[in-house]
Write a protein that holds these residues in place. Structure first.
Motif, PDB file in Angstrom:
ATOM      1  N   ASN A 103       0.843  -1.196   0.000  1.00 50.26           N
ATOM      2  CA  ASN A 103       0.000   0.000   0.000  1.00 50.26           C
ATOM      3  C   ASN A 103       0.876   1.244   0.000  1.00 50.26           C
ATOM      4  O   ASN A 103       1.444   1.615   1.028  1.00 50.26           O
ATOM      5  N   ILE A 104       1.005   1.874  -1.161  1.00 51.56           N
ATOM      6  CA  ILE A 104       1.858   3.060  -1.288  1.00 51.56           C
ATOM      7  C   ILE A 104       1.363   4.186  -0.389  1.00 51.56           C
ATOM      8  O   ILE A 104       2.138   5.021   0.073  1.00 51.56           O
ATOM      9  N   GLY A 105       0.066   4.216  -0.122  1.00 50.15           N
ATOM     10  CA  GLY A 105      -0.504   5.303   0.660  1.00 50.15           C
ATOM     11  C   GLY A 105      -0.165   5.253   2.141  1.00 50.15           C
ATOM     12  O   GLY A 105      -0.353   6.245   2.856  1.00 50.15           O
ATOM     13  N   LEU A 106       0.319   4.120   2.622  1.00 47.61           N
ATOM     14  CA  LEU A 106       0.659   4.009   4.034  1.00 47.61           C
ATOM     15  C   LEU A 106       2.048   4.583   4.284  1.00 47.61           C
ATOM     16  O   LEU A 106       2.999   4.278   3.573  1.00 47.61           O
ATOM     17  N   THR A 107       2.174   5.392   5.301  1.00 48.84           N
ATOM     18  CA  THR A 107       3.445   6.023   5.613  1.00 48.84           C
ATOM     19  C   THR A 107       4.423   5.026   6.224  1.00 48.84           C
ATOM     20  O   THR A 107       4.020   4.022   6.810  1.00 48.84           O
ATOM     21  N   LEU A 108       5.718   5.332   6.103  1.00 51.77           N
ATOM     22  CA  LEU A 108       6.744   4.519   6.755  1.00 51.77           C
ATOM     23  C   LEU A 108       7.007   4.979   8.185  1.00 51.77           C
ATOM     24  O   LEU A 108       7.843   4.401   8.877  1.00 51.77           O
ATOM     25  N   ASP A 109       6.311   6.028   8.618  1.00 51.40           N
ATOM     26  CA  ASP A 109       6.480   6.485   9.996  1.00 51.40           C
ATOM     27  C   ASP A 109       6.007   5.416  10.969  1.00 51.40           C
ATOM     28  O   ASP A 109       5.084   4.651  10.689  1.00 51.40           O
TER      29      ASP A 109
END
Length: 227
Positions: A7-13
């Motif tokens: 899911n590209i929309g999910l942040t890596l934070d």
């Protein structure tokens, strides 16, 4: 999330705040995991939750036919082994170190006590679980609706997101997974993924640098993904 998913929309934070990470480290026991070593196996009893402090760990499932499905790549700050919080407390996947890694092992009972003292930590855990559930739903939908080329394009774009919190190739956005691992990630065959990657390279979308894949045309790959 501190993990690579499709899911590209999910942040890596990280889903955890810095003080929550500190609290988990304090109640955990540090464990070093050499590259290639398993942290746990699918079907094992789940007694501990793990906070990844250094390195990368991948989680994957094996079906009855022996086929592997790569679930996600965990980065420092990610939580692994949340099945320790389930009713039956059994691992539903395998976890193995991609790099030499360091983790904090946290007992289920200690985590539960910490959540009682810090309800915000419980909210962070819920957020993490919902994000992973959202990623799972997206992947199920892709399997029935999207081609291998489309799934691979999304996977490459997601995996190429630079991680500014670590050093090395991950920081540059280079993809350091094998063709077999990419196939496991998008539920395809290695031979098919190799063929598609070759077409992507010929079209100028990616460049192979030894064992690394570098995206040279993000916009071109993005156009392959259905809206």
């Amino acid at each position: 999330m501190r993990e690579y998913s499709l899911n590209i929309g999910l942040t890596l934070d990280s889903a955890l705040l810095p003080d929550q990470i500190d609290q988990l480290v304090k109640i955990g026991v540090c464990r070093n995991l050499p590259m290639g070593e398993f942290l746990y196996h699918q079907g094992d009893a789940a007694h501990y939750l793990y906070l990844l402090l250094e390195g990368r760990v991948k989680t994957f499932m094996v079906n009855s036919g022996g086929q592997e499905a790569l679930l996600r790549i965990h980065l420092p700050g990610s939580l692994l082994g949340l099945t320790t919080l389930t009713t039956n407390r059994t691992r539903d996947a395998n976890a193995t170190a991609i790099d030499p890694s360091k983790l904090a092992a946290i007992r289920r009972e200690d985590l539960q006590q910490l959540v009682r003292l810090d309800p915000d930590l419980g909210i962070s855990l819920i957020q993490l679980l919902v994000d992973r559930l959202s990623d799972f739903h997206m992947r199920v939908g892709e399997l029935s609706a999207n081609s291998v080329e489309q799934r691979l394009a999304r996977g490459l774009l997601s995996l190429s997101r630079p991680d500014t919190q670590v050093a090395g190739d991950i920081k540059t956005g280079a993809i350091m997974l094998t063709h077999e691992e990419l196939a496991q990630l998008i539920n395809s065959r290695r031979q098919t993924v190799t063929a598609v990657l070759s077409r992507f390279a010929q079209a100028g979308l990616i460049r192979n640098e030894g064992r690394r894949i570098v995206i040279t045309n993000h916009e071109g790959l993005s156009r392959l993904i259905p809206e």
